[in-house]
Design a protein around this motif. Structure first.
Motif, PDB file in Angstrom:
ATOM      1  N   CYS A 209       0.857  -1.122  -0.143  1.00 33.68           N
ATOM      2  CA  CYS A 209      -0.030  -0.076   0.151  1.00 33.68           C
ATOM      3  C   CYS A 209       0.848   1.300  -0.109  1.00 33.68           C
ATOM      4  O   CYS A 209       1.616   1.340   1.091  1.00 33.68           O
ATOM      5  CB  CYS A 209      -0.906  -0.025   1.230  1.00 33.68           C
TER       6      CYS A 209
ATOM      7  N   LEU B 123      -8.535   6.020  -3.400  1.00 31.47           N
ATOM      8  CA  LEU B 123      -7.846   4.650  -3.122  1.00 31.47           C
ATOM      9  C   LEU B 123      -7.910   3.940  -4.657  1.00 31.47           C
ATOM     10  O   LEU B 123      -8.974   3.587  -4.955  1.00 31.47           O
ATOM     11  CB  LEU B 123      -8.576   4.139  -2.229  1.00 31.47           C
TER      12      LEU B 123
ATOM     13  N   ARG C 277      -6.600   0.625  -6.963  1.00 31.72           N
ATOM     14  CA  ARG C 277      -5.897  -0.747  -7.368  1.00 31.72           C
ATOM     15  C   ARG C 277      -5.309  -0.481  -8.574  1.00 31.72           C
ATOM     16  O   ARG C 277      -5.806  -0.724  -9.748  1.00 31.72           O
ATOM     17  CB  ARG C 277      -6.784  -1.814  -7.086  1.00 31.72           C
TER      18      ARG C 277
ATOM     19  N   TYR D   4      -1.784  -1.155  -3.760  1.00 32.39           N
ATOM     20  CA  TYR D   4      -2.729  -0.245  -3.519  1.00 32.39           C
ATOM     21  C   TYR D   4      -2.107   1.098  -3.429  1.00 32.39           C
ATOM     22  O   TYR D   4      -1.024   1.177  -3.006  1.00 32.39           O
ATOM     23  CB  TYR D   4      -3.437  -0.418  -2.229  1.00 32.39           C
TER      24      TYR D   4
ATOM     25  N   TYR E  84     -13.671   6.300   8.792  1.00 35.27           N
ATOM     26  CA  TYR E  84     -12.359   5.777   8.484  1.00 35.27           C
ATOM     27  C   TYR E  84     -11.405   6.751   8.753  1.00 35.27           C
ATOM     28  O   TYR E  84     -10.252   6.692   8.557  1.00 35.27           O
ATOM     29  CB  TYR E  84     -12.008   4.848   7.388  1.00 35.27           C
TER      30      TYR E  84
ATOM     31  N   VAL F 163      -7.023   5.650   6.538  1.00 37.92           N
ATOM     32  CA  VAL F 163      -7.363   4.916   5.188  1.00 37.92           C
ATOM     33  C   VAL F 163      -6.448   3.639   4.722  1.00 37.92           C
ATOM     34  O   VAL F 163      -6.842   2.549   4.905  1.00 37.92           O
ATOM     35  CB  VAL F 163      -8.069   5.518   3.920  1.00 37.92           C
TER      36      VAL F 163
ATOM     37  N   TYR G  96      -6.414   1.132   7.669  1.00 38.53           N
ATOM     38  CA  TYR G  96      -7.890   0.273   7.901  1.00 38.53           C
ATOM     39  C   TYR G  96      -7.519  -0.742   6.837  1.00 38.53           C
ATOM     40  O   TYR G  96      -8.104  -1.863   6.803  1.00 38.53           O
ATOM     41  CB  TYR G  96      -8.833   1.220   7.915  1.00 38.53           C
ATOM     42  N   LEU G  97      -7.219  -0.330   5.645  1.00 42.27           N
ATOM     43  CA  LEU G  97      -7.351  -1.221   4.326  1.00 42.27           C
ATOM     44  C   LEU G  97      -6.228  -2.553   4.882  1.00 42.27           C
ATOM     45  O   LEU G  97      -6.754  -3.380   4.597  1.00 42.27           O
ATOM     46  CB  LEU G  97      -6.715  -0.568   3.209  1.00 42.27           C
ATOM     47  N   CYS G  98      -5.236  -2.218   5.420  1.00 40.73           N
ATOM     48  CA  CYS G  98      -4.182  -3.195   5.839  1.00 40.73           C
ATOM     49  C   CYS G  98      -4.834  -3.846   6.718  1.00 40.73           C
ATOM     50  O   CYS G  98      -4.232  -4.961   7.188  1.00 40.73           O
ATOM     51  CB  CYS G  98      -2.967  -2.373   6.246  1.00 40.73           C
TER      52      CYS G  98
ATOM     53  N   PRO H 194     -12.017  -2.787   0.504  1.00 38.90           N
ATOM     54  CA  PRO H 194     -11.878  -1.560  -0.626  1.00 38.90           C
ATOM     55  C   PRO H 194     -13.136  -0.888  -0.451  1.00 38.90           C
ATOM     56  O   PRO H 194     -13.360   0.407  -0.461  1.00 38.90           O
ATOM     57  CB  PRO H 194     -11.076  -1.772  -1.701  1.00 38.90           C
TER      58      PRO H 194
ATOM     59  N   PHE I 161     -14.549   2.226   1.894  1.00 40.30           N
ATOM     60  CA  PHE I 161     -14.080   3.417   1.858  1.00 40.30           C
ATOM     61  C   PHE I 161     -14.868   4.305   0.924  1.00 40.30           C
ATOM     62  O   PHE I 161     -14.583   5.759   1.313  1.00 40.30           O
ATOM     63  CB  PHE I 161     -12.753   3.360   1.514  1.00 40.30           C
TER      64      PHE I 161
END
Lengths: 267, 267, 267
Positions: free
Chosen positions: C70, C87, C89, C94, C123, C141, C144-146, C151, C154
């Protein structure tokens, strides 16, 4: 080499410059192969292509690290020549570096257990960039090693390391003649005169003279706080090297001193 | 303090200089004792021996970190004197530092749970260098703490911390007189005038004056984007400190401002 | 996203300045939410508010990192305006960044799998500072993603990214006209002329001309070591970009070159 609670340690020492994309790419390359490595930046501001400076740095810093740490040291002006890349076991740690003298001062102090030439291309990126072996050969070799690949897989043993010119202090009629090898952020002047190598100097009688600056310190102190702020002092510092300092000030600024300047120690 | 999924966090704040061998050695020393520590560099370019600057930095940065983080703060011009080294529990985090005022501003804001004097030599390197207690005393103490050694083992409780001179803004006839305490990489001028301490200022009526520069900002904004590029503005920034900025430019450059310059806030 | 042996990787690229309290606070904020994240500093010395430079940096550095890394990229002159935060991909990794063009060059090269607008305030920190969304929105963000938050939580998908002005080289009567986009610590001049985009250049016949400096390199080499120290050379470097270099020296110093200077490639 590693366990769940002890991620492999890989340190980085380079002349790539702070915040350089070359450092970022090298880190990425390591983590692609050894996803759980713990990366520790040591220094990325070695003067460009200054092998002696990097050799001094890694000798004095690696010693603080734990057993099995893997040190990646990349100052590589000879990239693209026939200089070898080596993987060495020295002082219970691993070192990956071009064989251009970077590991010589360390190996002089601690006899290497073994040195291998890194020749097995299956552990390199394919193909490696002809100008960036740090990222494409040395980084993945360090990472595969930390993944548990046995050292013998990377290439054959070699019997010697490339030797740097001797820069030890020399004895003269005036005394022991050394040089400033590093100036720290406080302006302290660190020399190549080492406590272990120059015999016991009598603290009260030792005289440290800087000919270019025409200044002399009489007597050695043990700690900065023994003298009042602003006084010029000489002492053996935290890595047992003679240094010249100004208490709570900058000796480099006061004296206009530079790396390479001569320091004479007599009595 | 730690679990498998939560390695102990140790942050480093020093005046050793970026890429310094002293930083590298300190990291190595921590990792020799606490092999699984997660090291986080905060700042190594505190101005040499500037205790007030480091105290400001750690107060404003430690707050962002999680519970039980251990902060190593080494700005130590008194190394070798009888100044103590302390281990403190403040705001649910640990701090290891020389007791020279570094922790005072933080402790003023968050009453420490306890402060201990670091006296038990079995947790130091043997012998510690007389000039580098950061590496030889504070680093191993932080590492042993993260290994689970109980805080009481490191030394006895003490009742107070060394106090820095008060540098809060003072009330004058012209208004609240503060100073620039930090200039960031954008050239924003951060002052010691804090939102919580100066009462609610009416955004439209507040006047910020820099006497040395002879310039005045009328009104406070909430964000840089409220005004066109190039305009000089004043606002409370992301750490609730009054700052003077140039939208998409450098106030430091425009105004020739320096740390220590006076800022008067009135209406 | 993570397992015990593979802590989540979060990289940081900002214009906050080295050793900045803003970097320290951003790291703390990430670790408060994702205590076991492995933080990797890429660069904090992007020139202030220079979106194009940061976009170049992340395009050339992210590619070296492993799947699911990320990348937090914060160069955000528009903080406080209605620019979105995204965010995305891209290339199996990420990215969290303001949508101001930072991700455009990367997305041009690798079609994003998806892009989401970061809108779900649960978040973010509460409330986020109006001037520091890097710390208060983007950092949590990423964290929290990690931690495994999906996804889609968010914010909604968006169909496009903000587009930077095209800065590709252009064809002229003299040849392909590019520019210097980066100068590294060795003084090598890295240009936007890329191997993949400019067709195969015949190494012997290619001529690289710097009009402002009035110098010309005849022929391309493969590695620095093909020519003697001190010689001015041109080659495709380790990221497949045309660069102008001085063997074991600094082309930037020799030629007084700056970012933005024109380079013409012909034959």
């Amino acid at each position: 080499m590693s366990s769940l609670t002890q991620p492999p340690l890989i340190t980085l020492t380079t002349d790539f410059g702070g915040d350089s994309p070359y450092v970022a790419q090298t880190k990425g390359q390591i983590l692609r192969t050894c996803r759980h490595a713990h990366l520790v930046d040591l220094c990325h501001r070695i003067s460009p292509q200054d092998i002696a400076q990097a050799a001094w740095f890694i000798r004095h810093c690696s010693i603080a690290f734990p057993r099995d740490t893997c040190h990646l040291v990349v100052v590589d002006p000879g990239v693209g020549t026939d200089r070898q890349i080596v993987l060495a076991r020295i002082n219970l740690q691993y070192f990956v570096a071009p064989d251009n003298g970077l590991l010589w001062p360390l190996a002089e102090q601690h006899q290497p257990d073994w040195v291998r030439s890194v020749t097995q291309r299956q552990y390199w990126t394919d193909p490696p960039s002809p100008t960036f072996h740090g990222r494409d050969i040395m980084a993945p070799v360090a990472a595969y090693l930390c993944n548990g690949v046995p050292p013998e897989n990377f290439g054959p043993k070699v019997s010697t390391l490339f030797r740097l010119p001797d820069i030890s202090p020399r004895k003269t009629q005036q005394g022991l003649e050394g040089r400033i090898v590093f100036i720290d952020a406080f302006g302290n002047l660190i020399t190549n005169v080492e406590a272990l190598k120059c015999g016991k100097l009598p603290p009260e009688k030792t005289i440290v003279h800087l000919p270019r600056q025409g200044v002399t310190c009489r007597g050695l102190v043990t700690t900065y706080a023994q003298r009042p702020p602003g006084e010029l002092i000489a002492l053996f510092g935290s890595s047992h090297q003679l240094e010249v300092a100004v208490v709570n000030g900058s000796a480099a600024e006061r004296l206009g001193a530079r790396i390479g300047d001569v320091v004479v120690v007599g009595n």
